[in-house]
Scaffold this active site. Structure first.
Site, mmCIF file in Angstrom:
data_model
loop_
_atom_site.group_PDB
_atom_site.id
_atom_site.type_symbol
_atom_site.label_atom_id
_atom_site.label_comp_id
_atom_site.label_asym_id
_atom_site.label_seq_id
_atom_site.Cartn_x
_atom_site.Cartn_y
_atom_site.Cartn_z
ATOM 1 C CE LYS A 156 92.047 54.933 13.453
ATOM 2 N NZ LYS A 156 91.989 53.529 12.830
ATOM 3 C CE LYS B 4 89.815 46.502 15.260
ATOM 4 N NZ LYS B 4 89.943 47.330 14.584
ATOM 5 C CE LYS C 221 95.751 48.536 18.385
ATOM 6 N NZ LYS C 221 95.915 49.354 17.475
HETATM 7 P P1 ADP Z 1 93.146 51.415 15.836
HETATM 8 O O1 ADP Z 1 93.461 50.154 16.640
HETATM 9 O O2 ADP Z 1 93.538 52.689 16.498
HETATM 10 O O3 ADP Z 1 91.747 51.316 15.266
HETATM 11 P P2 ADP Z 1 94.286 50.587 13.338
HETATM 12 O O4 ADP Z 1 93.804 49.153 13.722
HETATM 13 O O5 ADP Z 1 93.247 51.366 12.217
HETATM 14 O O6 ADP Z 1 94.074 51.485 14.766
HETATM 15 O O7 ADP Z 1 95.484 50.698 12.927
HETATM 16 C C1 ADP Z 1 96.106 51.577 11.854
HETATM 17 C C2 ADP Z 1 97.873 51.500 11.797
HETATM 18 O O8 ADP Z 1 98.256 52.053 12.942
HETATM 19 C C3 ADP Z 1 98.188 49.997 11.771
HETATM 20 O O9 ADP Z 1 99.326 49.834 10.999
HETATM 21 C C4 ADP Z 1 98.425 49.657 13.326
HETATM 22 O O10 ADP Z 1 99.431 48.673 13.534
HETATM 23 C C5 ADP Z 1 99.235 50.882 13.739
HETATM 24 N N1 ADP Z 1 98.619 51.230 15.157
HETATM 25 C C6 ADP Z 1 97.480 51.177 15.614
HETATM 26 N N2 ADP Z 1 97.558 51.443 17.022
HETATM 27 C C7 ADP Z 1 99.083 51.362 17.476
HETATM 28 C C8 ADP Z 1 99.364 51.731 18.564
HETATM 29 N N3 ADP Z 1 99.013 51.943 19.553
HETATM 30 N N4 ADP Z 1 100.688 51.707 18.445
HETATM 31 C C9 ADP Z 1 101.338 51.744 17.185
HETATM 32 N N5 ADP Z 1 101.004 51.320 16.140
HETATM 33 C C10 ADP Z 1 99.545 51.352 16.130
#
Ligand code: ADP
Ligand code: TRP
Length: 343
Positions: A212, A119, A209
């Protein structure tokens, strides 16, 4: 004896996407619906984590309510006394325990956290906050205050769970039995019936991955996307030029991701999906099937979302936040006594 705790938090920065839904939300909703006799289930909004990277603060309240509604639309039961929803900042013990844990955390171990490294790469040097650096410590406090044993999260958060175990063991070995130690990550995967953490990939760049925080939303299926764009995103997703469907995350990451998605949203096994499409030489019909399944899934989800009652959510928050303050304060007091802040 109180029940073992299953706990997770989902940040309310933006709308949730299908990766968040499948990786974090669905496992805890399933637990809330099937295991609440044996376990206490906590699903919370880590609102203090929301601005570790810059956000529009004016929309945070809407984001929080929006996410709570998504939980309910995903099937999280509000009328069950063993399941709880709450907002982190309404339970001041989270911040207080974080400070204490900070003082038992090394700069080195925080610097090694890959989420921090990833990040901070996307921010300029002077926009990287101490809050982003400190993020895993607040997350450890979130987990340890309630003595959670199981924490369903996607694969990207596993390192933070390992850190939580480390800092809890460090404190227990110095002061005695203060914290319940969360189960090791591999035992957690077993508990949730998976061989590893889930990582849904971006549809445009399937080596990354789905997240968002990506610059473009073309590779992300949001739970509130309109149906037309859900279909378009799947149909135009990046695959490869091998012209042969097989399931290989290394050589065909785009196809493997679509197979994962189709299996998860249709409740079928990867094996079933693989055997249906393996060996096909055209990607079009397969992509169409995934697009149809995904768009019906999103359509049904959105219909449920429309029926969610905000006042029932507010009522549940009030009850849960009162109960969670009691639990969190009693853990905090144990720690305060151990470190010499209270008699
Ligand atoms: P992002 O990367 O979209 O900002 P967050 O870090 O807010 O997502 O993650 C929220 C939850 O969703 C966490 O438990 C994270 O491990 C899970 N998560 C985020 N992206 C994925 C993904 N691509 N596949 C599976 N789980 C995910
Ligand atoms: N760090 C998690 C994420 O980015 C959110 C989170 C904060 C969390 N505190 C938590 C998840 C405690 C599980 C337990 O998605």
């Amino acid at each position: 004896m109180s029940k073992p705790v299953i706990l997770t938090g989902l940040r309310a920065n933006n709308d949730l996407h299908i990766g968040n839904y499948l990786g974090a939300l669905l496992p805890i909703v399933d637990m809330a619906n099937t295991k609440s006799d044996e376990y206490q289930i906590n699903l919370f909004i880590p609102d203090l984590h929301s601005f570790t990277t810059p956000i529009d603060h004016g929309s945070l309240q809407d984001g929080i309510m929006n996410n709570l509604k998504l939980y309910v639309a995903a099937g999280f039961p509000l009328d069950n006394p063993n399941v709880h929803i709450y907002r982190q900042s309404y339970i001041p013990a989270h911040s207080e325990l974080t400070w204490i844990l900070d003082c038992f955390t090394g700069m080195g171990e925080m610097s090694r956290m890959t989420q921090f490294k990833d990040k901070s790469l996307s921010l300029g040097e002077d926009r990287i906050s101490v809050g982003l650096f400190n993020y895993p410590v607040l997350m450890a406090a979130d987990i340890l205050l309630y003595g959670a044993s199981y924490v369903p999260v996607g694969e990207d958060q596993s390192q933070h769970i390992e850190f939580t175990r480390d800092v809890a063991e460090r404190i227990n070995s110095q002061f005695g039995d203060i914290f319940v130690i969360p189960k090791p990550v591999n035992e957690q995967h077993e508990f949730f019936g998976k061989d590893q953490g889930l990582r849904i990939k971006d549809l445009v760049d399937p080596t990354k991955k789905m997240s968002k925080s990506s610059d473009s939303s073309k590779g992300i299926i949001f739970l509130n996307d309109d149906i037309g764009s859900v279909k378009d995103k799947i149909i135009s997703s990046t695959t490869d030029s091998m012209n042969l469907i097989s399931y290989s995350k290394e050589t065909q990451p785009g196809i493997a991701n679509l197979i994962d998605l189709l299996a998860l949203i249709s409740g079928k096994s990867i094996e079933e999906i693989k055997s249906k499409y393996n060996g096909q030489t055209q990607y079009g019909p397969f992509k169409n099937d995934v697009a149809e399944a995904m768009s019906s899934f999103i359509e049904e989800f959105q219909a449920k979302l429309l029926g969610v009652d905000e006042s029932a959510i507010m009522e549940k928050l009030t009850t849960s936040e009162k109960q969670m303050n009691e639990i969190a304060n009693s853990t905090l007091l144990k720690v305060q006594k151990a470190v010499g802040l209270r008699k």
